[in-house]
Design an enzyme around this catalytic site. Structure first.
Site, PDB file in Angstrom:
ATOM      1  N   LYS A 176      -9.151   7.477  -2.512  1.00 40.58           N
ATOM      2  CA  LYS A 176      -8.062   8.029  -3.327  1.00 40.58           C
ATOM      3  C   LYS A 176      -8.624   8.658  -4.601  1.00 40.58           C
ATOM      4  O   LYS A 176      -9.488   8.081  -5.262  1.00 40.58           O
ATOM      5  CB  LYS A 176      -7.085   6.909  -3.668  1.00 40.58           C
ATOM      6  CG  LYS A 176      -5.778   7.349  -4.305  1.00 40.58           C
ATOM      7  CD  LYS A 176      -4.851   6.137  -4.420  1.00 40.58           C
ATOM      8  CE  LYS A 176      -3.477   6.491  -4.924  1.00 40.58           C
ATOM      9  NZ  LYS A 176      -2.590   5.305  -4.926  1.00 40.58           N
ATOM     10  N   TYR A 220       0.088   3.550 -14.671  1.00 38.16           N
ATOM     11  CA  TYR A 220       1.203   3.728 -15.592  1.00 38.16           C
ATOM     12  C   TYR A 220       2.442   3.053 -15.010  1.00 38.16           C
ATOM     13  O   TYR A 220       2.505   2.782 -13.806  1.00 38.16           O
ATOM     14  CB  TYR A 220       1.478   5.216 -15.840  1.00 38.16           C
ATOM     15  CG  TYR A 220       1.865   5.987 -14.588  1.00 38.16           C
ATOM     16  CD1 TYR A 220       3.201   6.111 -14.203  1.00 38.16           C
ATOM     17  CD2 TYR A 220       0.904   6.577 -13.775  1.00 38.16           C
ATOM     18  CE1 TYR A 220       3.556   6.803 -13.061  1.00 38.16           C
ATOM     19  CE2 TYR A 220       1.247   7.275 -12.622  1.00 38.16           C
ATOM     20  CZ  TYR A 220       2.581   7.393 -12.276  1.00 38.16           C
ATOM     21  OH  TYR A 220       2.939   8.069 -11.126  1.00 38.16           O
ATOM     22  N   SER A 239       4.410   4.064  -1.841  1.00 39.96           N
ATOM     23  CA  SER A 239       5.397   4.437  -2.847  1.00 39.96           C
ATOM     24  C   SER A 239       6.541   3.431  -2.840  1.00 39.96           C
ATOM     25  O   SER A 239       7.166   3.186  -1.814  1.00 39.96           O
ATOM     26  CB  SER A 239       5.925   5.849  -2.539  1.00 39.96           C
ATOM     27  OG  SER A 239       6.964   6.200  -3.417  1.00 39.96           O
ATOM     28  N   GLU A 274      -0.813   3.058   3.060  1.00 40.03           N
ATOM     29  CA  GLU A 274      -1.893   2.794   2.116  1.00 40.03           C
ATOM     30  C   GLU A 274      -2.208   1.298   2.066  1.00 40.03           C
ATOM     31  O   GLU A 274      -1.302   0.461   1.970  1.00 40.03           O
ATOM     32  CB  GLU A 274      -1.446   3.287   0.739  1.00 40.03           C
ATOM     33  CG  GLU A 274      -2.429   3.092  -0.382  1.00 40.03           C
ATOM     34  CD  GLU A 274      -1.889   3.633  -1.696  1.00 40.03           C
ATOM     35  OE1 GLU A 274      -2.670   3.684  -2.670  1.00 40.03           O
ATOM     36  OE2 GLU A 274      -0.686   4.014  -1.763  1.00 40.03           O
ATOM     37  N   CYS A 300      -1.151   8.838  -1.233  1.00 39.85           N
ATOM     38  CA  CYS A 300      -0.021   8.540  -2.121  1.00 39.85           C
ATOM     39  C   CYS A 300       0.002   9.399  -3.377  1.00 39.85           C
ATOM     40  O   CYS A 300       0.431  10.543  -3.350  1.00 39.85           O
ATOM     41  CB  CYS A 300      -0.030   7.057  -2.462  1.00 39.85           C
ATOM     42  SG  CYS A 300       1.565   6.483  -3.132  1.00 39.85           S
TER      43      CYS A 300
END
Length: 296
Positions: free
Chosen positions: A123, A129, A205, A54, A178
């Protein structure tokens, strides 16, 4: 070797690769060279598909540099050079890049082959978060597919794109990025219901305690649930470690079995073969796998 690879394709076998280049954050020229090196290596391995992480052209951890025009322009220039690099072989390559469209910025995966962009997938699930704050820079994919004018051409743009192979009818590729896999309703589920047999996932990730096992389980179980091949590429060395650590975890799974994976903190390439004829047969055999739902 080429005739052998073509013979295997005729019987449904497809050699694929996932890799992690060593990058420098916001240095698109350097990253383009690292990506090109992995493309060359994958082609030498006779792979037909290569998935890279990514936002690998810029780096995932650019922060507010994503809002700077010089970085976005440099990323386009790097992509153009990669297109030129791809003209010499038939490797289908997926790279991550930030792209502007309709006044907004999208976290995108670009699929290209032999100098041509086949499609751009933005995406859908943009995490905002814990340690992630992508919504500071990116917006979610539009609900409907459209086109984007890029590098002088109109190309398909959207999260609902599938890519079919003329030479190997069992090969239909879908892309999710992702967090799209980690969400309650993964994009790949809809892709498989529409006929996708191989899912590509360019990811960034990060590593936390126990996340390696959870990530492996996600990829393995999704490939089992969807009866598909799943190619997962993770960001690694070169990303900013001010807040996050990236380990370059790459996975190739098929119908619930992890065929190959790279060790953590060792940027490199994983290569293996998918049996697409087996996937196709398994889907026909399973009374619980629904018929392909084609959208207009």
């Amino acid at each position: 070797p080429r005739k052998e690879a073509e013979a295997k394709m005729e019987h449904g076998f497809l050699k694929v690769a996932v890799g992690t280049p060593s990058i420098k954050v916001a240095d698109c020229f350097y990253n383009q060279q690292a990506i090109a090196s992995l493309m060359k290596k994958a082609a030498e391995e006779r792979a037909k598909i290569l998935v890279l992480p990514e936002l690998c052209i810029t780096g995932y951890t650019c922060g507010d540099l994503f809002l700077q025009t010089p970085l976005l322009d440099a990323a386009l220039d790097a992509l153009n050079k990669l297109l030129e690099e791809s003209r010499c072989n038939d490797l289908l390559t997926l790279v991550g890049i930030p792209l502007r469209h309709c006044g907004k910025l999208y976290n995108c995966a670009v699929l290209f082959q032999q100098g041509e962009i086949l499609g751009i997938v933005p995406k859908t699930n943009v995490p905002n978060y814990s340690e992630f704050y992508e919504a500071r820079h990116f917006v979610s994919a539009p609900e409907k597919n459209s086109t984007l004018f890029l590098l002088g051409k109109e190309v398909p743009f959207g999260s609902r794109l599938l890519f079919a192979c003329r030479q190997l009818k069992q090969l239909i590729v879908g892309v999710e990025i992702c967090e799209d896999l980690w969400a309650p309703n993964p994009i790949s589920t809809q892709h498989a219901l529409a006929g996708a047999t191989v899912i590509l996932n360019p990811s960034a990730s990060n590593e936390t305690v126990g996340k390696e096992q959870y990530r492996r389980m996600l990829v393995q179980s999704q490939s089992a649930r969807l009866v598909c091949g799943y190619l997962y590429s993770g960001a690694g060395e070169g990303e900013s470690t001010t807040d996050l650590v990236f380990a370059g975890h790459n996975l190739i799974a098929e119908n619930g079995v992890v065929l190959s994976e790279t060790p953590l903190f060792c940027n490199g390439l994983a290569v293996n073969e998918l049996d697409l004829q087996l996937i196709d047969t398994e889907r026909q055999r399973m009374t619980t796998f629904p018929p392909v739902q084609k959208e207009g």
